[in-house]
Design a protein around this motif. Structure first.
Motif, mmCIF file in Angstrom:
data_model
loop_
_atom_site.group_PDB
_atom_site.id
_atom_site.type_symbol
_atom_site.label_atom_id
_atom_site.label_comp_id
_atom_site.label_asym_id
_atom_site.label_seq_id
_atom_site.Cartn_x
_atom_site.Cartn_y
_atom_site.Cartn_z
ATOM 1 N N ARG A 141 0.842 -1.193 0.000
ATOM 2 C CA ARG A 141 0.000 0.000 0.000
ATOM 3 C C ARG A 141 0.877 1.242 0.000
ATOM 4 O O ARG A 141 1.795 1.363 0.799
ATOM 5 N N SER A 158 0.756 5.547 0.227
ATOM 6 C CA SER A 158 -0.072 6.636 0.724
ATOM 7 C C SER A 158 0.500 7.963 0.266
ATOM 8 O O SER A 158 1.707 8.091 0.071
ATOM 9 N N ARG A 169 -9.564 7.222 -0.518
ATOM 10 C CA ARG A 169 -9.109 8.396 0.211
ATOM 11 C C ARG A 169 -9.602 8.402 1.648
ATOM 12 O O ARG A 169 -10.627 7.808 1.961
ATOM 13 N N ASP A 170 -8.849 9.076 2.478
ATOM 14 C CA ASP A 170 -9.218 9.344 3.874
ATOM 15 C C ASP A 170 -9.302 10.856 3.982
ATOM 16 O O ASP A 170 -8.293 11.534 4.186
ATOM 17 N N ILE A 171 -10.504 11.379 3.836
ATOM 18 C CA ILE A 171 -10.677 12.827 3.800
ATOM 19 C C ILE A 171 -10.236 13.480 5.106
ATOM 20 O O ILE A 171 -9.613 14.540 5.103
ATOM 21 N N ALA A 172 -10.515 12.814 6.227
ATOM 22 C CA ALA A 172 -10.172 13.386 7.532
ATOM 23 C C ALA A 172 -8.668 13.580 7.673
ATOM 24 O O ALA A 172 -8.210 14.488 8.375
ATOM 25 N N LYS A 173 -7.893 12.724 7.004
ATOM 26 C CA LYS A 173 -6.429 12.803 7.099
ATOM 27 C C LYS A 173 -5.801 13.407 5.853
ATOM 28 O O LYS A 173 -4.572 13.418 5.722
ATOM 29 N N ASN A 174 -6.638 13.893 4.944
ATOM 30 C CA ASN A 174 -6.134 14.501 3.704
ATOM 31 C C ASN A 174 -5.148 13.584 2.987
ATOM 32 O O ASN A 174 -4.108 14.033 2.494
ATOM 33 N N THR A 175 -5.498 12.335 2.944
ATOM 34 C CA THR A 175 -4.595 11.315 2.407
ATOM 35 C C THR A 175 -5.321 10.414 1.428
ATOM 36 O O THR A 175 -6.498 10.091 1.627
ATOM 37 N N ILE A 176 -4.622 10.049 0.386
ATOM 38 C CA ILE A 176 -5.128 9.010 -0.500
ATOM 39 C C ILE A 176 -4.216 7.801 -0.398
ATOM 40 O O ILE A 176 -3.045 7.919 -0.017
ATOM 41 N N HIS A 177 -4.765 6.646 -0.717
ATOM 42 C CA HIS A 177 -4.021 5.395 -0.627
ATOM 43 C C HIS A 177 -4.157 4.624 -1.934
ATOM 44 O O HIS A 177 -5.188 4.724 -2.621
#
Length: 115
Positions: free
Chosen positions: A19, A21, A71-79
């Motif tokens: 994975r 990120s 995506r993890d919107i809360a962490k401003n991150t895509i995986h």
């Protein structure tokens, strides 16, 4: 604008998973498109997967069904979840952020798939 953070090692056996990120420096809900390109050894850069600010996704034919971008919107991150890896997936992977004004690239991360 974005930093590429890799979860897990860069070396994996064929058939394995990895994975990647990518963390943005702002809310990803405001970013039109984020995703990954990759550059295999001796070849040009090619698109892998993208996700839009409304969650629409795109995959290249070579990875569709094996890779998942989310995506993890809360962490401003895509995986980028990469499954069933094969040697053809060996490349430097680059996260990017696309806005109408500019494209921002993260540092590349090497993924090596061994047989």
């Amino acid at each position: 604008m974005c930093s590429c953070r890799r979860l897990g090692g860069g070396l994996v056996q064929a058939g394995g998973s990895l994975r990647l990120s990518c963390a943005a420096s702002e809310s990803i809900s405001n970013i039109h498109i984020m995703g990954w390109y990759r550059q295999p050894p001796g070849k040009g850069r090619e698109p892998v997967a993208t996700i839009s600010n409304i969650g629409s996704t795109y995959y290249s034919n070579s990875v569709e069904g094996r890779f998942t971008i989310f995506r993890d919107i809360a962490k401003n991150t895509i995986h980028l979840q990469m499954n069933s890896l094969d040697r053809e997936d060996t490349a430097v992977y680059y996260c990017y952020v696309w806005k109408p004004s500019n494209t921002y690239w993260g540092q590349g991360t090497l993924v090596t798939v061994s047989s």
